[in-house]
Design a protein around this motif. Structure first.
Motif, PDB file in Angstrom:
ATOM      1  N   ASP A 124       0.824  -1.211   0.000  1.00 42.56           N
ATOM      2  CA  ASP A 124       0.000   0.000   0.000  1.00 42.56           C
ATOM      3  C   ASP A 124       0.859   1.262   0.000  1.00 42.56           C
ATOM      4  N   GLY A 125       1.966   1.204  -0.760  1.00 42.40           N
ATOM      5  CA  GLY A 125       2.824   2.377  -0.884  1.00 42.40           C
ATOM      6  C   GLY A 125       3.755   2.603   0.290  1.00 42.40           C
ATOM      7  N   GLN A 126       3.742   1.731   1.278  1.00 45.55           N
ATOM      8  CA  GLN A 126       4.619   1.907   2.440  1.00 45.55           C
ATOM      9  C   GLN A 126       5.670   0.807   2.453  1.00 45.55           C
ATOM     10  N   LEU A 127       6.861   1.203   2.885  1.00 45.83           N
ATOM     11  CA  LEU A 127       7.964   0.255   2.994  1.00 45.83           C
ATOM     12  C   LEU A 127       7.693  -0.687   4.151  1.00 45.83           C
ATOM     13  N   ARG A 128       7.694  -1.988   3.867  1.00 42.55           N
ATOM     14  CA  ARG A 128       7.448  -3.004   4.895  1.00 42.55           C
ATOM     15  C   ARG A 128       8.717  -3.756   5.249  1.00 42.55           C
ATOM     16  N   GLY A 129       9.701  -3.745   4.358  1.00 37.28           N
ATOM     17  CA  GLY A 129      10.926  -4.471   4.641  1.00 37.28           C
ATOM     18  C   GLY A 129      11.818  -4.529   3.406  1.00 37.28           C
ATOM     19  N   ALA A 130      12.874  -5.289   3.537  1.00 38.19           N
ATOM     20  CA  ALA A 130      13.812  -5.445   2.417  1.00 38.19           C
ATOM     21  C   ALA A 130      14.197  -6.917   2.313  1.00 38.19           C
ATOM     22  N   LEU A 131      14.335  -7.381   1.068  1.00 36.76           N
ATOM     23  CA  LEU A 131      14.790  -8.740   0.824  1.00 36.76           C
ATOM     24  C   LEU A 131      16.141  -8.660   0.133  1.00 36.76           C
ATOM     25  N   ALA A 132      17.009  -9.550   0.490  1.00 38.01           N
ATOM     26  CA  ALA A 132      18.329  -9.587  -0.137  1.00 38.01           C
ATOM     27  C   ALA A 132      18.721 -11.045  -0.342  1.00 38.01           C
ATOM     28  N   GLY A 133      19.550 -11.253  -1.310  1.00 37.40           N
ATOM     29  CA  GLY A 133      20.042 -12.600  -1.559  1.00 37.40           C
ATOM     30  C   GLY A 133      21.531 -12.531  -1.878  1.00 37.40           C
ATOM     31  N   ASP A 134      22.210 -13.588  -1.592  1.00 38.33           N
ATOM     32  CA  ASP A 134      23.641 -13.627  -1.861  1.00 38.33           C
ATOM     33  C   ASP A 134      23.981 -15.030  -2.355  1.00 38.33           C
ATOM     34  N   ILE A 135      24.755 -15.084  -3.398  1.00 38.51           N
ATOM     35  CA  ILE A 135      25.214 -16.388  -3.873  1.00 38.51           C
ATOM     36  C   ILE A 135      26.732 -16.401  -3.787  1.00 38.51           C
ATOM     37  N   THR A 136      27.240 -17.551  -3.566  1.00 37.00           N
ATOM     38  CA  THR A 136      28.692 -17.673  -3.499  1.00 37.00           C
ATOM     39  C   THR A 136      29.227 -17.875  -4.913  1.00 37.00           C
ATOM     40  N   LEU A 137      30.319 -17.234  -5.210  1.00 34.05           N
ATOM     41  CA  LEU A 137      30.919 -17.351  -6.526  1.00 34.05           C
ATOM     42  C   LEU A 137      31.877 -18.537  -6.613  1.00 34.05           C
ATOM     43  N   ALA A 138      32.050 -19.232  -5.522  1.00 34.58           N
ATOM     44  CA  ALA A 138      33.027 -20.329  -5.516  1.00 34.58           C
ATOM     45  C   ALA A 138      32.698 -21.388  -6.574  1.00 34.58           C
ATOM     46  N   SER A 139      31.424 -21.757  -6.679  1.00 35.74           N
ATOM     47  CA  SER A 139      31.073 -22.785  -7.664  1.00 35.74           C
ATOM     48  C   SER A 139      31.208 -22.255  -9.090  1.00 35.74           C
ATOM     49  N   ILE A 140      30.898 -20.971  -9.290  1.00 37.70           N
ATOM     50  CA  ILE A 140      31.052 -20.375 -10.617  1.00 37.70           C
ATOM     51  C   ILE A 140      32.528 -20.311 -10.989  1.00 37.70           C
ATOM     52  N   ILE A 141      33.350 -19.895 -10.046  1.00 39.05           N
ATOM     53  CA  ILE A 141      34.800 -19.815 -10.293  1.00 39.05           C
ATOM     54  C   ILE A 141      35.356 -21.201 -10.590  1.00 39.05           C
ATOM     55  N   ALA A 142      34.914 -22.206  -9.841  1.00 39.72           N
ATOM     56  CA  ALA A 142      35.376 -23.579 -10.076  1.00 39.72           C
ATOM     57  C   ALA A 142      34.933 -24.075 -11.455  1.00 39.72           C
ATOM     58  N   SER A 143      33.710 -23.744 -11.856  1.00 34.55           N
ATOM     59  CA  SER A 143      33.221 -24.160 -13.175  1.00 34.55           C
ATOM     60  C   SER A 143      34.022 -23.511 -14.293  1.00 34.55           C
ATOM     61  N   VAL A 144      34.316 -22.227 -14.159  1.00 34.36           N
ATOM     62  CA  VAL A 144      35.095 -21.518 -15.181  1.00 34.36           C
ATOM     63  C   VAL A 144      36.523 -22.060 -15.215  1.00 34.36           C
TER      64      VAL A 144
END
Length: 184
Positions: A5-25
């Motif tokens: 309803d136009g009011q800030l109720r909270g914030a969502l955040a996410g974080d992924i680790t790059l370790a698996s991406i770095i290992a794949s590359v």
């Protein structure tokens, strides 16, 4: 941000680790001396087989690897010849859809062309064997074909010397011009 309803109720955040991406590359190795790297906007290395190069500028690999060069390389459909890591490499850069990242693959030029070199070498060896075989067979055939001409030549030299035996006959075999000369 999460609003209701136009009011800030909270914030969502996410974080992924790059370790698996770095290992794949880092695992991308088309040939033993080839490697892949992941960069962001053509500026920063995100993943590289040498972990010390992570978060370094891409130009640390080669000063020519500017953001402009990498942007142009992502539009090209061919491999770029370039010096990377002290070796001649073929570089191909592909953008990763939905991100600011690009994946670069650097093939070792010598290893990448080894199959073609092997085909060329075996083709040249086969050509040499066929040429030598043809030369030997042609030589044998010509020797056999002209043996009658050699006999006719020897008989004419004998006659021309003035002491030749005119009663002597040459063997006639075949119907070619050499056989006709021997008969005459």
């Amino acid at each position: 941000p999460v609003t209701q309803d136009g009011q800030l109720r909270g914030a969502l955040a996410g974080d992924i680790t790059l370790a698996s991406i770095i290992a794949s590359v880092a695992a991308i190795r088309p040939t033993p001396e080839s490697f892949a790297f992941l960069s962001r906007k053509g500026e920063t290395l995100i993943a590289h087989p040498d972990a010390k190069l992570s978060l370094q500028p891409v130009t640390i690999l080669n000063p020519l690897l500017t953001p402009q060069f990498l942007a142009a390389a992502t539009r090209d459909d061919h491999w770029q010849q370039m010096e990377l890591g002290g070796r001649s490499r073929l570089l191909r850069v592909t953008p990763i859809a939905g991100s600011e990242w690009e994946l670069g693959v650097a093939l070792d030029s010598h290893e990448a062309t080894s199959g073609l070199r092997a085909i060329i070498q075996s083709s040249l060896a086969a050509l040499l064997v066929v040429t030598l075989s043809a030369a030997v067979l042609l030589g044998l055939w010509l020797k056999r074909a002209f043996v009658g001409l050699i006999h006719a030549r020897d008989a004419m030299e004998n006659i021309a010397s003035g002491t030749g035996d005119l009663t002597r006959r040459l063997p006639v075999s075949g119907r070619d011009e050499v056989a006709q000369i021997a008969g005459a």
